[in-house]
Structures are given as structure tokens and as C-alpha cells.
Design an enzyme around this catalytic site. Structure first.
Site, mmCIF file in Angstrom:
data_model
loop_
_atom_site.group_PDB
_atom_site.id
_atom_site.type_symbol
_atom_site.label_atom_id
_atom_site.label_comp_id
_atom_site.label_asym_id
_atom_site.label_seq_id
_atom_site.Cartn_x
_atom_site.Cartn_y
_atom_site.Cartn_z
ATOM 1 N N ASP A 276 3.329 -7.812 3.799
ATOM 2 C CA ASP A 276 3.805 -9.258 3.832
ATOM 3 C C ASP A 276 4.610 -9.529 5.052
ATOM 4 O OD1 ASP A 276 5.972 -7.846 3.325
ATOM 5 O OD2 ASP A 276 6.287 -8.687 1.256
ATOM 6 N N CYS B 1 6.017 -3.728 2.917
ATOM 7 C CA CYS B 1 6.857 -4.704 2.454
ATOM 8 C C CYS B 1 8.246 -4.508 2.671
ATOM 9 C CB CYS B 1 6.568 -5.055 0.992
ATOM 10 S SG CYS B 1 6.816 -4.412 -0.214
ATOM 11 N N GLY B 2 9.200 -5.230 2.147
ATOM 12 C CA GLY B 2 10.514 -5.238 2.268
ATOM 13 C C GLY B 2 10.934 -3.804 1.746
ATOM 14 N N GLY C 214 9.085 -1.590 -0.116
ATOM 15 C CA GLY C 214 7.759 -0.648 -0.304
ATOM 16 C C GLY C 214 7.206 -0.583 -1.903
ATOM 17 N N HIS D 28 -1.072 17.735 -2.593
ATOM 18 C CA HIS D 28 -1.102 17.825 -3.838
ATOM 19 C C HIS D 28 -1.518 16.958 -4.822
ATOM 20 C CE1 HIS D 28 2.496 21.174 -3.600
ATOM 21 N NE2 HIS D 28 1.462 21.318 -2.667
ATOM 22 N N ARG E 100 12.649 -2.889 5.082
ATOM 23 C CA ARG E 100 14.100 -3.046 5.141
ATOM 24 C C ARG E 100 14.911 -1.656 4.524
ATOM 25 N NH1 ARG E 100 13.097 -8.757 2.003
ATOM 26 N NH2 ARG E 100 12.843 -10.137 4.081
ATOM 27 N N ARG F 44 -4.239 24.181 -9.688
ATOM 28 C CA ARG F 44 -3.301 23.294 -10.498
ATOM 29 C C ARG F 44 -3.152 22.056 -9.956
ATOM 30 N NH1 ARG F 44 2.117 24.138 -7.480
ATOM 31 N NH2 ARG F 44 1.465 24.774 -5.262
#
Length: 162
Positions: free
Chosen positions: A14, A71-72, A74, A104, A115, A139
Site C-alpha cells: 500500500d 505495508c506500514g 506488515g 519448516h 515503518r 515433522r
């Protein structure tokens, strides 16, 4: 470090992530990674879910192996991308999480907060993400299978909001 495990990306973000996304695009070009820039293409207000959907669609259609969303914080792009079946997105601001998420958990979208971290650290996190390869040890595969089962249950209407 080994060769890149990922050769094609979709990248998007964004308005708050625009500058970092632009810097990451330059970095990816230097690494010779093929990528599609899904926008935004300037700092005008833009809604992050739109870009999470665009990046995810390219991954799910096989036009990109993985994605990067910015984005700012995340957080927003991570939440939005994880609503899309088949996408395993995670917010990572360190190299360990970025590579282990792929190795994993078969993470296919890296989310970053423009930011929160600067470009130098973002480049290192992206490099760790690109070099990582899923290692389906029993696993790890068991856990990915459990995640997929949760996703399928939701798709089949097995959860209801109250």
C-alpha cells in the site's frame, strides 16, 4: 550463501509500503530475480487488501513462486493474505524467521513493515526468504498437513462466526 531457491516473485504494498517496495524492487533486480510489481505505484492512499489479493493470485496461478507484501506495520497485509486459501503469509523482521518460515512451514509470502524496519534489514530478510527452501521432513510435513486441514475445514463451512 547457496543459490536462490526462489526465482520469481510477486511484490506489492500500500501507500505506506510504497517506498520500501520500490527499494526492494531495485534490490531484486540486482539479484536477477524475476518479479511482478502488483502496485501501488505511488504514495496516494491505497488499501492493502487489494495488493495482498493481487500478489496471492499470482502465486496461486503459478505466475510467481512466492510473494512479498509491504505495508506500514506488515500486520495488515499478513492478515489479508492469510484469508486466501493456499497462502501462508508471515510477518518477519528478522532473517531467522524469514528462512525458517519457508523451511519448516512452507511460507510463500513474506510480509514486511516499512515503518518498523529499514531497507538494509529488509534486504537481509528478503535474501534469507529467497534462499530458503521448504524441507518436508516428516515433522514439518505433518504440521503443514494440519494447517491445510484447518484451511479445508474452514472452506467446508466447519467454523462459524458467532
Amino acid at each position: 550463501m547457496d543459490a536462490l531457491a526462489c526465482q520469481s516473485l510477486a511484490i506489492g504494498g500500500d501507500h505506506a509500503g510504497f517506498l520500501m517496495k520500490s527499494e526492494l524492487a531495485e534490490y531484486l533486480s540486482k539479484l536477477s530475480v524475476q518479479f511482478v510489481d502488483c502496485g501501488t505505484h505511488d504514495e496516494a492512499p491505497a488499501d492493502f487488501p487489494v495488493f495482498a489479493e493481487k500478489v496471492s493470485e499470482l502465486i496461486l496461478t503459478g505466475k510467481a513462486e512466492r510473494g512479498i507484501l509491504v505495508c506500514g506495520s506488515g500486520v495488515g497485509v499478513s492478515v489479508a493474505a492469510n484469508k486466501i486459501p493456499g497462502i501462508r503469509a508471515s510477518l518477519c523482521h528478522d532473517t531467522y524467521s524469514a528462512h525458517q518460515g519457508v523451511e519448516h512451514d512452507d511460507m510463500n509470502v513474506l510480509c514486511l513493515g516499512a515503518r518498523v524496519i529499514g531497507p538494509a534489514l529488509a534486504f537481509e530478510v528478503v535474501k534469507a526468504f529467497l534462499h530458503a527452501q521448504y524441507t518436508p521432513q516428516p515433522r514439518h510435513q505433518k504440521r503443514v498437513d494440519l494447517i491445510n486441514a484447518i484451511e479445508q475445514k474452514a472452506l467446508d463451512g466447519g467454523y462459524s462466526a458467532t
